[in-house]
Every structure is written in C-alpha cells, then in structure tokens.
Design a protein around this motif. Structure first.
Motif, PDB file in Angstrom:
ATOM      1  N   ARG A   1       0.060   5.330  -0.721  1.00 56.06           N
ATOM      2  CA  ARG A   1      -0.660   4.315  -1.484  1.00 56.06           C
ATOM      3  C   ARG A   1      -2.130   4.382  -1.094  1.00 56.06           C
ATOM      4  N   PRO A   2      -3.037   3.921  -1.975  1.00 55.45           N
ATOM      5  CA  PRO A   2      -4.464   3.928  -1.634  1.00 55.45           C
ATOM      6  C   PRO A   2      -4.732   3.058  -0.408  1.00 55.45           C
TER       7      PRO A   2
ATOM      8  N   ARG B   1      -6.073  -0.558  -1.231  1.00 53.86           N
ATOM      9  CA  ARG B   1      -5.327  -1.380  -2.188  1.00 53.86           C
ATOM     10  C   ARG B   1      -5.521  -2.863  -1.890  1.00 53.86           C
ATOM     11  N   ARG B   2      -5.812  -3.620  -2.951  1.00 50.15           N
ATOM     12  CA  ARG B   2      -5.871  -5.076  -2.829  1.00 50.15           C
ATOM     13  C   ARG B   2      -4.458  -5.633  -2.859  1.00 50.15           C
TER      14      ARG B   2
ATOM     15  N   GLN C   1      -2.699  -6.863  -6.110  1.00 49.76           N
ATOM     16  CA  GLN C   1      -2.903  -6.040  -7.302  1.00 49.76           C
ATOM     17  C   GLN C   1      -1.573  -5.481  -7.814  1.00 49.76           C
TER      18      GLN C   1
ATOM     19  N   ALA D   1       1.063  -2.885  -9.349  1.00 48.28           N
ATOM     20  CA  ALA D   1       1.231  -1.477  -8.967  1.00 48.28           C
ATOM     21  C   ALA D   1       2.001  -0.704 -10.033  1.00 48.28           C
TER      22      ALA D   1
ATOM     23  N   GLU E   1     -11.364   3.977 -11.147  1.00 51.06           N
ATOM     24  CA  GLU E   1     -10.316   3.382 -10.329  1.00 51.06           C
ATOM     25  C   GLU E   1      -9.331   2.638 -11.217  1.00 51.06           C
TER      26      GLU E   1
ATOM     27  N   THR F   1      -2.535  -0.339  -9.295  1.00 53.30           N
ATOM     28  CA  THR F   1      -2.537   0.540  -8.129  1.00 53.30           C
ATOM     29  C   THR F   1      -1.445   1.604  -8.206  1.00 53.30           C
TER      30      THR F   1
ATOM     31  N   LEU G   1       1.209   4.003  -6.737  1.00 53.32           N
ATOM     32  CA  LEU G   1       2.027   4.275  -5.552  1.00 53.32           C
ATOM     33  C   LEU G   1       2.781   5.575  -5.787  1.00 53.32           C
TER      34      LEU G   1
END
Length: 389
Positions: free
Chosen positions: A71-72, A75-76, A79, A81, A137, A141, A143
C-alpha cells in the motif's frame, strides 16, 4: 494534452523497460509447487513497488510461498481503497525454460507465465509508475495483493482476499483477457471438486463372484448419472475426470473412486448440482456411496456494481481508442472471491494466447495500451454504494 493521452505517451516511452521487466519476471520461474522458487519473482515485484513509495510486506505461507501485500506509504487513514489482485505462481514446473525459453518475436513475447499472469503484474507496476511520473494521485487508494497459490485453488490465500474484498470500493483482477480482441471478464463460472468413493465387497471373480458386490460396476452406473447432470444450454458442466478402483483382475472390486469437476454459472445452479451429487444412491445391492467436496470457488455473476465498473472501463477505453467488450469465462480466478463482496473487473491483463500451453505469448503493443487502461481505472472516482473503510 488530456490525461489519457499523457498516460499513453509515458507508457509508450517506457515500452522497452516494460518488456525487460516482464522478461526478468518470466525468467524467475515460480511454479505453484515450489515456495522457494517463488521468492525471487515476489522480491522483484516488492522492489518495484518499493521504488514507487509503496510499503510492502511478504505475508508468510504455510503451504505456499506466501502473499505480497503493498500500500502507499502516504495513505490517508479514512481514504477509500481499491484492490489490485494477481498471482505470481504458474502451472509450469521448474526447468521449463530449457524447452520453453523466454523469447521475443516481433510484437510477441513468449515464455512460461508471460500471459498467465506475469504480464498482468507487469502492467500493474507500469500503470502505477506512469501515474507517479505524471504526478497523478488516485483519489481511491490502490492496494496490491499478489498470492502464490492461485493455480492450485488459492486455499491458503483466500481468507485474506475475502478480508480485503470486504473493505475495498472495487477490485481489479489482472488475469489475462479473453480472446484475441482482449475482452474483459465480468462473469466467471463457479468451480467445484467432488470425490465419489464406493465401497463394495471383495470376492473371487471365478469361484464365487456372486458373493461379492462390485464397486467398479456401481461406479459405471454413477458415472452415467453424473454425466446426465450436464446442461450445456444452462452453462453447467459436470466431468468425471479421474477414476480408479479394484485390487486385481481376479477379484470383485471392493472399492472404487471418481473425481468430479463441476462448473456452474450461478449460485442457484451450484446449489442444484451439489444437491444432485449428494443425493446419488446405489444401484448395485451391497455397496455404499460417500460424497466429499464442495463448490470451492463461487460463481462470479454480473451484478449492478460490477456492471457499473464495466461501463466505466468501456468509457475510459474509448479515450484510449479501445473498443472493449465484456465476456463470461469458464475458468475461475480470485475474482470469483472478490465479486462476492465488491465490484470486480477481471481479465485486465495482457492480450495474447496460450494460458497453460506451450505456445504461451503476449502482444507487446497491447501490454502498453492495457497498462494505460489500468492507470485510468485507478484514477477513477469511487463507485457509489460499494464498500469503504
């Protein structure tokens, strides 16, 4: 320049790097049956994702090479995914490269696993790389989950796939596309495996055969009953693919066994076929039947959320000059699992041919455009009404 053109331009510029990455990945043989052999290929993916500022973790396996989760780093927490799903294992045993080398032939790249499914994993890396290079971006998000036991049923990794699928807005499965035109897979048959064991009674075949009860004779009756469950019009297939039994030609067989493969297009068909198999009754006096097994991969049926995801892909494809079509596949994948919990789009991997066959290849130019399609899908806003953290 619009986003689609910018992404496509970047990926065209990285075409040779993409091919080189896939060649290296294919040269790292990773059969399902060898946990140790899978590690270099998993390490190559982990390194590539780490360079994209992903946090990577190899989840150990007990009977497999484990799974790669990424995962980034930035990551917030709240957020939404999206899941990028693939497998590193192939059906090819170690040493296959000696007779099936990785070779480039014009627009084709040949070799074990290039189509199923290391080409899809390569597209994933380069789609993410293109977005990073352009400073784009995703608002959802990404994954990443890559297992090492998909070709043998994902028995160890399925529980983690389920857990992820329950939490994400959508899942993109990087299995190869269907057919020469690269159709996306929006439905897949469910897959079941059953074992029918028949117990009879041994007796001398010449002296007193009437004292026995032949498990092989009974198996011949049951095989006919099983094949009668086939319904091609409804998409149901029941195949007795393996049989064994008996202890000698001069002995009435005391035991026999059949292994049955079942493919079904819907949950209702799965219920009906499984019920029919479990309801088999003996024909031969003095024998007994035992049925074991189940539908292991549930059907991936077309759902409103899944169709919404498909229409989004179709629209984004037009921005790249791609005229995409959807299709149903007879084989299963981990997309069968994710589709039970979230919108799923399968077959986003390469265009080519030869899954599980010696002529396996991918079209290099199509790798570029499919990577661009995946990049645009990653940039799409979240689907309404689907899981979020």
């Amino acid at each position: 320049m619009n986003t689609a053109s910018a992404v496509l331009d970047v990926l065209h510029d990285r075409r040779e790097a993409l091919v080189e990455f896939l060649q290296r990945l294919a040269l790292a043989e990773s059969p399902s049956t060898s946990s140790a052999a899978q590690q270099p290929a998993l390490a190559q993916l982990a390194e590539a994702l780490g360079e994209l500022d992903f946090m990577t973790r190899l989840l150990p396996g007990q009977r497999s090479g484990g799974q790669l989760y990424a995962r980034p780093r930035a990551r917030r927490r709240a957020q939404t995914a999206q899941l990028l799903l693939g497998h590193i294992d192939t059906v090819w045993p170690q040493g296959t490269l000696a007779t099936m080398p990785v070779e480039r032939d014009g627009d084709r790249l040949r070799g074990p696993g290039v189509y199923d499914m290391k080409g899809g994993l390569t597209q994933m890396v380069f789609a993410l790389r293109a977005l990073r290079e352009l400073g784009l971006e995703p608002v959802v998000t990404p994954l990443v989950f890559v297992n090492s036991d998909e070709e043998i049923g994902s028995r160890e990794s399925t529980r983690r796939i389920r857990r992820l699928a329950r939490t994400v807005n959508r899942a993109y499965v990087l299995e190869p596309s269907l057919g020469a035109d690269g159709r996306l897979k929006t439905a897949r048959k469910g897959i079941g495996r059953f074992t029918l064991t028949i117990k009879g009674k041994a007796a001398h075949a010449g002296l007193n055969p009437e004292a026995g009860a032949s498990a092989i004779l009974e198996l011949s009756h049951q095989i006919q009953h099983l094949f009668a469950l086939n319904d091609p019009a409804a998409g149901v297939t029941v195949n007795v693919g393996m049989i064994d039994g008996g202890i000698g030609p001069n002995v009435v067989a005391p035991e026999s066994r059949a292994v049955i493969d079942v493919r079904v297009p819907s949950h209702e068909a799965a219920r009906q076929v499984e019920q029919a198999i479990r309801a088999l009754t003996p024909v031969t006096p003095g024998v007994s039947l035992r049925v074991e097994g189940a539908i292991g991969r549930p059907p991936m049926e077309r759902t409103p959320a899944g169709q919404q995801l498909w229409h989004m892909a179709q629209t984004l494809g037009l921005e790249l000059g791609l005229h995409l079509e959807q299709a149903a596949a007879g084989g299963g994948s981990d997309g069968n699992t994710t589709s039970q919990y979230t919108a799923t789009l399968d077959g986003l991997g390469p265009v080519g041919d030869g899954a599980h066959a010696h002529h396996e290849f991918v079209h290099i130019d199509r790798l570029v455009e499919r990577s661009a399609l995946l990049a645009l899908l990653l940039l799409a806003p979240p689907l309404p009404g689907t899981p979020a953290p």
